[in-house]
Motif scaffolding. Structure first.
Motif, short mmCIF file in Angstrom:
data_model
loop_
_atom_site.label_atom_id
_atom_site.label_comp_id
_atom_site.label_asym_id
_atom_site.label_seq_id
_atom_site.Cartn_x
_atom_site.Cartn_y
_atom_site.Cartn_z
N SER A 29 0.83 -1.20 0.00
CA SER A 29 0.00 0.00 0.00
C SER A 29 0.87 1.25 0.00
CB SER A 29 -0.95 0.00 1.21
OG SER A 29 -0.22 -0.06 2.42
N LEU A 30 0.29 2.31 -0.56
CA LEU A 30 0.98 3.59 -0.64
C LEU A 30 0.02 4.70 -0.29
CD1 LEU A 30 3.32 5.52 -1.54
CD2 LEU A 30 2.27 5.49 -3.80
N LEU A 31 0.43 5.56 0.62
CA LEU A 31 -0.29 6.80 0.91
C LEU A 31 0.47 7.95 0.27
CD1 LEU A 31 -2.14 8.84 2.25
CD2 LEU A 31 -0.93 8.46 4.41
N ALA A 32 -0.18 8.65 -0.64
CA ALA A 32 0.42 9.81 -1.28
C ALA A 32 -0.22 11.06 -0.67
CB ALA A 32 0.18 9.77 -2.78
N GLU A 33 0.57 11.82 0.07
CA GLU A 33 0.07 13.01 0.74
C GLU A 33 0.15 14.19 -0.23
OE1 GLU A 33 0.46 14.96 5.19
OE2 GLU A 33 2.28 14.30 4.18
N CYS A 34 -0.97 14.48 -0.89
CA CYS A 34 -0.98 15.42 -2.01
C CYS A 34 -1.86 16.64 -1.74
CB CYS A 34 -1.45 14.70 -3.28
SG CYS A 34 -0.37 13.35 -3.80
N ASP A 35 -1.96 17.04 -0.51
CA ASP A 35 -2.73 18.22 -0.16
C ASP A 35 -1.94 19.47 -0.53
OD1 ASP A 35 -4.17 20.26 0.99
OD2 ASP A 35 -4.37 19.32 2.95
N PRO A 36 -2.44 20.30 -1.47
CA PRO A 36 -1.69 21.51 -1.84
C PRO A 36 -1.49 22.48 -0.69
CG PRO A 36 -3.34 20.98 -3.50
CD PRO A 36 -3.62 20.09 -2.32
N GLY A 53 14.11 17.41 2.50
CA GLY A 53 14.75 16.84 1.31
C GLY A 53 14.04 15.64 0.75
N THR A 54 13.01 15.14 1.42
CA THR A 54 12.25 14.00 0.96
C THR A 54 10.79 14.41 0.79
OG1 THR A 54 13.68 12.41 2.10
CG2 THR A 54 11.47 11.67 1.55
N GLY A 55 10.20 14.04 -0.34
CA GLY A 55 8.77 14.27 -0.46
C GLY A 55 8.30 14.71 -1.83
N LEU A 56 7.02 15.07 -1.85
CA LEU A 56 6.27 15.33 -3.08
C LEU A 56 6.89 16.40 -3.96
CD1 LEU A 56 3.58 14.91 -4.68
CD2 LEU A 56 2.59 16.65 -3.20
N TYR A 57 7.34 17.49 -3.38
CA TYR A 57 7.84 18.61 -4.17
C TYR A 57 8.99 18.19 -5.07
CZ TYR A 57 10.05 23.03 -5.38
OH TYR A 57 10.62 24.07 -6.07
N HIS A 58 9.84 17.30 -4.59
CA HIS A 58 11.02 16.90 -5.36
C HIS A 58 10.64 16.06 -6.58
CE1 HIS A 58 13.65 18.49 -2.25
NE2 HIS A 58 12.80 17.97 -1.38
N LEU A 59 9.46 15.43 -6.55
CA LEU A 59 9.00 14.70 -7.74
C LEU A 59 8.59 15.67 -8.84
CD1 LEU A 59 6.96 11.77 -6.19
CD2 LEU A 59 9.40 11.93 -6.71
N ALA A 60 8.07 16.82 -8.45
CA ALA A 60 7.74 17.84 -9.45
C ALA A 60 9.01 18.35 -10.12
CB ALA A 60 6.98 18.99 -8.79
N VAL A 61 10.05 18.51 -9.33
CA VAL A 61 11.33 18.94 -9.88
C VAL A 61 11.89 17.86 -10.82
CG1 VAL A 61 13.71 19.57 -9.31
CG2 VAL A 61 11.82 20.37 -7.87
N ALA A 62 11.81 16.60 -10.40
CA ALA A 62 12.33 15.51 -11.21
C ALA A 62 11.57 15.36 -12.51
CB ALA A 62 12.28 14.20 -10.42
N GLU A 63 10.26 15.57 -12.47
CA GLU A 63 9.43 15.38 -13.66
C GLU A 63 9.84 16.33 -14.78
OE1 GLU A 63 6.13 16.21 -16.35
OE2 GLU A 63 6.69 17.56 -14.72
N ARG A 64 10.42 17.45 -14.42
CA ARG A 64 10.86 18.42 -15.43
C ARG A 64 12.24 18.10 -15.99
NH1 ARG A 64 7.26 20.62 -12.30
NH2 ARG A 64 6.15 22.57 -12.77
N ALA A 65 12.93 17.15 -15.36
CA ALA A 65 14.33 16.91 -15.71
C ALA A 65 14.53 15.95 -16.88
CB ALA A 65 15.09 16.39 -14.50
N GLY A 66 13.51 15.19 -17.23
CA GLY A 66 13.68 14.25 -18.34
C GLY A 66 12.76 13.06 -18.20
N ASP A 95 5.53 23.50 2.35
CA ASP A 95 5.14 24.90 2.25
C ASP A 95 4.05 25.02 1.19
OD1 ASP A 95 4.88 27.62 1.86
OD2 ASP A 95 7.02 28.02 1.71
N PRO A 96 2.88 25.56 1.51
CA PRO A 96 1.82 25.72 0.50
C PRO A 96 2.26 26.53 -0.72
CG PRO A 96 0.96 26.12 2.70
CD PRO A 96 2.45 26.01 2.84
N ALA A 97 3.28 27.37 -0.57
CA ALA A 97 3.77 28.15 -1.70
C ALA A 97 4.36 27.27 -2.79
CB ALA A 97 4.81 29.17 -1.23
N GLN A 98 4.64 26.00 -2.47
CA GLN A 98 5.17 25.07 -3.47
C GLN A 98 4.09 24.52 -4.39
OE1 GLN A 98 6.81 22.23 -0.72
NE2 GLN A 98 8.84 23.16 -0.71
N ALA A 99 2.82 24.69 -4.02
CA ALA A 99 1.73 24.07 -4.76
C ALA A 99 1.68 24.44 -6.26
CB ALA A 99 0.39 24.39 -4.09
N PRO A 100 1.88 25.71 -6.64
CA PRO A 100 1.82 26.02 -8.07
C PRO A 100 2.83 25.25 -8.91
CG PRO A 100 1.65 28.03 -6.77
CD PRO A 100 1.99 26.94 -5.81
#
Length: 309
Positions: A29-36, A53-66, A95-100
Protein backbone atom coordinates in the motif's frame (compact mmCIF):
# COMPACT_ATOMS: atom_id res chain seq x y z
CA UNK A 1 -6.20 -2.96 -6.80
CA UNK A 2 -7.70 0.46 -6.15
CA UNK A 3 -6.74 4.12 -6.28
CA UNK A 4 -8.85 5.93 -3.71
CA UNK A 5 -8.72 9.71 -3.28
CA UNK A 6 -9.91 11.26 -0.02
CA UNK A 7 -11.07 14.89 0.09
CA UNK A 8 -12.99 17.09 2.51
CA UNK A 9 -14.83 20.38 2.73
CA UNK A 10 -12.96 21.19 5.94
CA UNK A 11 -10.38 19.43 8.08
CA UNK A 12 -12.24 16.42 9.44
CA UNK A 13 -9.84 13.50 9.50
CA UNK A 14 -8.69 12.98 5.90
CA UNK A 15 -5.04 12.32 6.76
CA UNK A 16 -5.84 10.12 9.76
CA UNK A 17 -8.32 8.11 7.68
CA UNK A 18 -5.79 7.76 4.85
CA UNK A 19 -3.13 6.53 7.29
CA UNK A 20 -5.55 4.02 8.84
CA UNK A 21 -6.45 2.63 5.42
CA UNK A 22 -2.81 2.38 4.33
CA UNK A 23 -1.66 0.70 7.54
CA UNK A 24 -4.55 -1.77 7.52
CA UNK A 25 -4.15 -2.96 3.94
CA UNK A 26 -3.35 -6.64 3.50
CA UNK A 27 -1.57 -5.83 0.23
CA UNK A 28 1.32 -3.50 -0.59
CA UNK A 29 0.00 0.00 0.00
CA UNK A 30 0.98 3.59 -0.64
CA UNK A 31 -0.29 6.80 0.91
CA UNK A 32 0.42 9.81 -1.28
CA UNK A 33 0.07 13.01 0.74
CA UNK A 34 -0.98 15.42 -2.01
CA UNK A 35 -2.73 18.22 -0.16
CA UNK A 36 -1.69 21.51 -1.84
CA UNK A 37 -2.15 23.25 1.52
CA UNK A 38 0.79 21.24 2.86
CA UNK A 39 1.34 17.89 4.49
CA UNK A 40 1.00 17.07 8.19
CA UNK A 41 2.45 13.55 8.39
CA UNK A 42 6.03 14.82 8.47
CA UNK A 43 5.48 16.89 11.62
CA UNK A 44 2.78 14.60 13.01
CA UNK A 45 3.27 10.83 12.90
CA UNK A 46 6.96 11.13 11.99
CA UNK A 47 7.66 13.80 14.64
CA UNK A 48 9.84 15.86 12.25
CA UNK A 49 12.22 12.93 11.65
CA UNK A 50 11.88 13.38 7.89
CA UNK A 51 13.67 16.36 6.41
CA UNK A 52 12.37 18.64 3.68
CA UNK A 53 14.75 16.84 1.31
CA UNK A 54 12.25 14.00 0.96
CA UNK A 55 8.77 14.27 -0.46
CA UNK A 56 6.27 15.33 -3.08
CA UNK A 57 7.84 18.61 -4.17
CA UNK A 58 11.02 16.90 -5.36
CA UNK A 59 9.00 14.70 -7.74
CA UNK A 60 7.74 17.84 -9.45
CA UNK A 61 11.33 18.94 -9.88
CA UNK A 62 12.33 15.51 -11.21
CA UNK A 63 9.43 15.38 -13.66
CA UNK A 64 10.86 18.42 -15.43
CA UNK A 65 14.33 16.91 -15.71
CA UNK A 66 13.68 14.25 -18.34
CA UNK A 67 11.78 11.13 -19.31
CA UNK A 68 13.28 8.76 -16.74
CA UNK A 69 13.86 11.23 -13.92
CA UNK A 70 10.48 10.80 -12.25
CA UNK A 71 10.83 7.00 -12.22
CA UNK A 72 14.33 7.32 -10.76
CA UNK A 73 13.20 9.74 -8.06
CA UNK A 74 9.89 8.22 -7.02
CA UNK A 75 11.12 5.28 -4.93
CA UNK A 76 13.78 7.36 -3.20
CA UNK A 77 11.14 9.76 -1.89
CA UNK A 78 8.99 7.11 -0.21
CA UNK A 79 9.20 6.41 3.51
CA UNK A 80 8.32 3.07 5.08
CA UNK A 81 5.45 2.89 7.54
CA UNK A 82 6.44 -0.60 8.69
CA UNK A 83 9.56 -2.74 8.90
CA UNK A 84 8.63 -4.83 5.87
CA UNK A 85 8.42 -1.80 3.59
CA UNK A 86 5.07 -3.02 2.24
CA UNK A 87 3.32 0.09 3.54
CA UNK A 88 4.80 3.35 2.38
CA UNK A 89 4.07 7.05 2.36
CA UNK A 90 5.02 9.87 0.04
CA UNK A 91 5.32 12.89 2.40
CA UNK A 92 3.59 16.05 1.27
CA UNK A 93 4.59 19.64 0.75
CA UNK A 94 6.40 21.53 3.49
CA UNK A 95 5.14 24.90 2.25
CA UNK A 96 1.82 25.72 0.50
CA UNK A 97 3.77 28.15 -1.70
CA UNK A 98 5.17 25.07 -3.47
CA UNK A 99 1.73 24.07 -4.76
CA UNK A 100 1.82 26.02 -8.07
CA UNK A 101 4.98 24.12 -9.06
CA UNK A 102 2.96 20.90 -9.03
CA UNK A 103 0.27 22.04 -11.47
CA UNK A 104 1.94 20.52 -14.53
CA UNK A 105 3.13 17.43 -12.63
CA UNK A 106 -0.23 16.18 -11.33
CA UNK A 107 -1.12 14.27 -14.55
CA UNK A 108 2.19 12.35 -14.50
CA UNK A 109 1.78 11.59 -10.80
CA UNK A 110 -1.77 10.40 -11.46
CA UNK A 111 -0.36 7.92 -13.97
CA UNK A 112 2.21 6.75 -11.43
CA UNK A 113 -0.64 5.94 -9.02
CA UNK A 114 -2.46 4.13 -11.81
CA UNK A 115 0.60 2.02 -12.68
CA UNK A 116 1.19 1.12 -9.03
CA UNK A 117 -2.40 -0.05 -8.71
CA UNK A 118 -2.96 -1.78 -12.05
CA UNK A 119 0.47 -3.33 -12.59
CA UNK A 120 2.02 -3.37 -9.13
CA UNK A 121 -0.95 -4.60 -7.10
CA UNK A 122 -0.84 -1.67 -4.67
CA UNK A 123 -3.70 -0.18 -2.71
CA UNK A 124 -3.11 3.52 -3.35
CA UNK A 125 -4.68 6.10 -1.04
CA UNK A 126 -4.39 9.74 -2.04
CA UNK A 127 -4.77 12.41 0.64
CA UNK A 128 -6.01 15.27 -1.54
CA UNK A 129 -6.84 17.46 1.43
CA UNK A 130 -9.41 20.20 1.67
CA UNK A 131 -11.17 21.14 -1.56
CA UNK A 132 -10.96 24.68 -2.87
CA UNK A 133 -13.43 26.13 -5.36
CA UNK A 134 -13.19 28.90 -7.92
CA UNK A 135 -16.35 30.05 -9.68
CA UNK A 136 -18.08 26.83 -8.71
CA UNK A 137 -15.33 24.58 -10.06
CA UNK A 138 -12.35 22.89 -8.44
CA UNK A 139 -9.49 25.37 -8.11
CA UNK A 140 -6.78 24.46 -10.64
CA UNK A 141 -3.90 25.15 -8.21
CA UNK A 142 -5.33 24.52 -4.75
CA UNK A 143 -6.90 21.15 -5.62
CA UNK A 144 -4.97 18.26 -7.28
CA UNK A 145 -7.82 17.68 -9.74
CA UNK A 146 -5.93 15.28 -12.10
CA UNK A 147 -5.46 12.87 -9.20
CA UNK A 148 -9.23 12.85 -8.66
CA UNK A 149 -9.85 12.35 -12.37
CA UNK A 150 -7.74 9.20 -12.44
CA UNK A 151 -8.95 7.65 -9.19
CA UNK A 152 -11.22 4.62 -9.07
CA UNK A 153 -13.12 6.21 -6.18
CA UNK A 154 -13.26 9.72 -4.74
CA UNK A 155 -14.52 9.84 -1.17
CA UNK A 156 -15.75 12.98 0.54
CA UNK A 157 -14.77 12.56 4.19
CA UNK A 158 -17.42 13.88 6.59
CA UNK A 159 -18.18 13.61 10.28
CA UNK A 160 -21.62 12.58 11.44
CA UNK A 161 -22.55 16.11 12.53
CA UNK A 162 -24.85 18.73 11.07
CA UNK A 163 -21.95 21.19 10.84
CA UNK A 164 -19.84 18.82 8.76
CA UNK A 165 -22.77 17.97 6.48
CA UNK A 166 -23.58 21.65 5.96
CA UNK A 167 -20.06 22.31 4.69
CA UNK A 168 -19.85 19.14 2.60
CA UNK A 169 -23.18 19.81 0.89
CA UNK A 170 -21.64 22.68 -1.09
CA UNK A 171 -18.87 20.44 -2.46
CA UNK A 172 -20.93 17.57 -3.83
CA UNK A 173 -22.13 19.21 -7.04
CA UNK A 174 -18.72 20.62 -8.10
CA UNK A 175 -17.17 17.19 -7.46
CA UNK A 176 -19.91 15.40 -9.38
CA UNK A 177 -19.51 17.79 -12.31
CA UNK A 178 -15.72 17.43 -12.31
CA UNK A 179 -15.85 13.64 -12.34
CA UNK A 180 -18.52 13.65 -15.04
CA UNK A 181 -16.64 16.01 -17.33
CA UNK A 182 -13.05 14.89 -16.76
CA UNK A 183 -12.92 11.86 -14.49
CA UNK A 184 -14.12 8.27 -14.55
CA UNK A 185 -17.77 9.19 -14.01
CA UNK A 186 -20.05 10.56 -11.26
CA UNK A 187 -20.56 7.11 -9.74
CA UNK A 188 -16.92 7.24 -8.58
CA UNK A 189 -18.04 9.74 -5.93
CA UNK A 190 -19.10 8.62 -2.46
CA UNK A 191 -18.78 9.36 1.23
CA UNK A 192 -16.38 8.11 3.89
CA UNK A 193 -18.22 8.65 7.15
CA UNK A 194 -16.37 9.31 10.40
CA UNK A 195 -18.79 8.12 13.07
CA UNK A 196 -18.24 11.11 15.34
CA UNK A 197 -21.69 12.59 15.83
CA UNK A 198 -25.39 11.73 15.98
CA UNK A 199 -26.14 11.28 12.27
CA UNK A 200 -26.44 7.79 10.84
CA UNK A 201 -25.26 6.61 7.44
CA UNK A 202 -28.69 6.78 5.79
CA UNK A 203 -29.17 10.35 7.03
CA UNK A 204 -25.77 11.37 5.68
CA UNK A 205 -26.52 9.74 2.34
CA UNK A 206 -29.87 11.52 2.08
CA UNK A 207 -28.39 14.89 3.06
CA UNK A 208 -25.57 14.74 0.52
CA UNK A 209 -27.34 12.63 -2.12
CA UNK A 210 -24.32 10.35 -2.22
CA UNK A 211 -23.78 6.75 -1.15
CA UNK A 212 -21.87 6.13 2.06
CA UNK A 213 -19.25 3.74 0.67
CA UNK A 214 -17.37 3.19 3.93
CA UNK A 215 -17.40 4.22 7.57
CA UNK A 216 -14.74 4.48 10.27
CA UNK A 217 -15.35 4.64 14.02
CA UNK A 218 -14.31 7.57 16.14
CA UNK A 219 -11.46 6.15 18.23
CA UNK A 220 -9.57 9.05 19.86
CA UNK A 221 -6.59 7.04 21.14
CA UNK A 222 -5.59 5.59 17.76
CA UNK A 223 -6.49 8.79 15.93
CA UNK A 224 -4.25 10.81 18.26
CA UNK A 225 -1.33 8.48 17.60
CA UNK A 226 -1.76 8.70 13.82
CA UNK A 227 -1.97 12.49 14.10
CA UNK A 228 1.24 12.57 16.13
CA UNK A 229 -0.37 13.92 19.29
CA UNK A 230 -0.56 10.72 21.34
CA UNK A 231 1.21 7.48 22.14
CA UNK A 232 0.77 4.30 20.14
CA UNK A 233 -1.97 2.04 21.52
CA UNK A 234 -0.70 -1.20 23.05
CA UNK A 235 -2.27 -3.27 20.26
CA UNK A 236 -2.37 -0.87 17.33
CA UNK A 237 -2.96 -3.54 14.68
CA UNK A 238 -6.04 -4.75 16.58
CA UNK A 239 -7.56 -1.34 17.17
CA UNK A 240 -11.16 -0.75 16.14
CA UNK A 241 -10.05 1.99 13.74
CA UNK A 242 -7.60 -0.17 11.80
CA UNK A 243 -9.99 -3.13 11.84
CA UNK A 244 -12.75 -1.00 10.36
CA UNK A 245 -10.32 0.51 7.85
CA UNK A 246 -9.42 -3.01 6.70
CA UNK A 247 -13.11 -3.80 6.23
CA UNK A 248 -13.63 -0.48 4.44
CA UNK A 249 -10.85 -1.28 1.97
CA UNK A 250 -12.61 -4.55 1.13
CA UNK A 251 -15.86 -2.71 0.46
CA UNK A 252 -14.08 -0.12 -1.67
CA UNK A 253 -12.26 -2.79 -3.68
CA UNK A 254 -15.59 -4.48 -4.40
CA UNK A 255 -17.17 -1.17 -5.41
CA UNK A 256 -14.28 -0.33 -7.73
CA UNK A 257 -14.46 -3.81 -9.30
CA UNK A 258 -18.19 -3.40 -9.94
CA UNK A 259 -17.57 -0.04 -11.57
CA UNK A 260 -14.82 -1.44 -13.79
CA UNK A 261 -17.04 -4.35 -14.87
CA UNK A 262 -19.93 -2.01 -15.62
CA UNK A 263 -17.71 0.31 -17.65
CA UNK A 264 -16.26 -2.62 -19.58
CA UNK A 265 -19.74 -3.92 -20.36
CA UNK A 266 -20.91 -0.46 -21.41
CA UNK A 267 -17.93 -0.20 -23.75
CA UNK A 268 -18.36 -3.61 -25.36
CA UNK A 269 -22.15 -3.40 -25.64
CA UNK A 270 -22.97 0.08 -27.02
CA UNK A 271 -26.53 1.37 -27.00
CA UNK A 272 -28.42 1.95 -30.24
CA UNK A 273 -27.26 5.05 -32.05
CA UNK A 274 -30.39 7.00 -31.21
CA UNK A 275 -29.80 6.47 -27.49
CA UNK A 276 -26.09 7.11 -27.32
CA UNK A 277 -24.82 10.05 -25.31
CA UNK A 278 -21.99 12.20 -26.69
CA UNK A 279 -18.59 10.58 -26.15
CA UNK A 280 -16.86 11.67 -22.97
CA UNK A 281 -13.26 12.79 -22.84
CA UNK A 282 -10.94 9.81 -22.29
CA UNK A 283 -10.04 9.20 -18.65
CA UNK A 284 -6.51 8.73 -17.41
CA UNK A 285 -7.24 5.06 -16.87
CA UNK A 286 -7.52 4.44 -20.61
CA UNK A 287 -4.20 5.98 -21.56
CA UNK A 288 -0.87 4.22 -21.84
CA UNK A 289 1.61 5.19 -19.13
CA UNK A 290 3.80 8.14 -20.06
CA UNK A 291 7.47 7.30 -20.73
CA UNK A 292 8.62 9.03 -17.55
CA UNK A 293 6.60 6.68 -15.33
CA UNK A 294 7.30 3.43 -17.13
CA UNK A 295 10.19 2.50 -14.83
CA UNK A 296 8.52 3.19 -11.48
CA UNK A 297 7.77 -0.45 -10.64
CA UNK A 298 11.27 -1.53 -11.62
CA UNK A 299 12.77 1.13 -9.35
CA UNK A 300 10.57 0.03 -6.46
CA UNK A 301 11.60 -3.58 -7.07
CA UNK A 302 15.23 -2.59 -6.71
CA UNK A 303 14.57 -1.74 -3.07
CA UNK A 304 15.18 1.98 -3.37
CA UNK A 305 12.73 2.77 -0.59
CA UNK A 306 13.81 4.91 2.33
CA UNK A 307 13.48 2.74 5.48
CA UNK A 308 13.58 5.63 7.97
CA UNK A 309 10.77 4.42 10.20
Amino acid sequence: MTVTALVSAKSCGVTTSALAMTLSSTRPSLLAECDPAGGTIRAGLFQAQITAGTGLYHLAVAERAGEDALAQAFASHLVSLDQSGNRQVLPGLTDPAQAPALARSWPALAQVMRVLSDEGGYDVVIDAGRLALESGRLHHTLTPAPLLHGADLVLLVVRATDQSLALARHMTEPLRTELTDRGTGPDALGVLLIEDGPRRAHEVSEALRLPVMAALPWEPETAAYLAGTGRAPRKLSKSALLGSARTALGHLQAAASRRALHQKYATTAPAPAALRAPAAAPALTSEAPAPQVAGVLQRLGQGKVDPRV
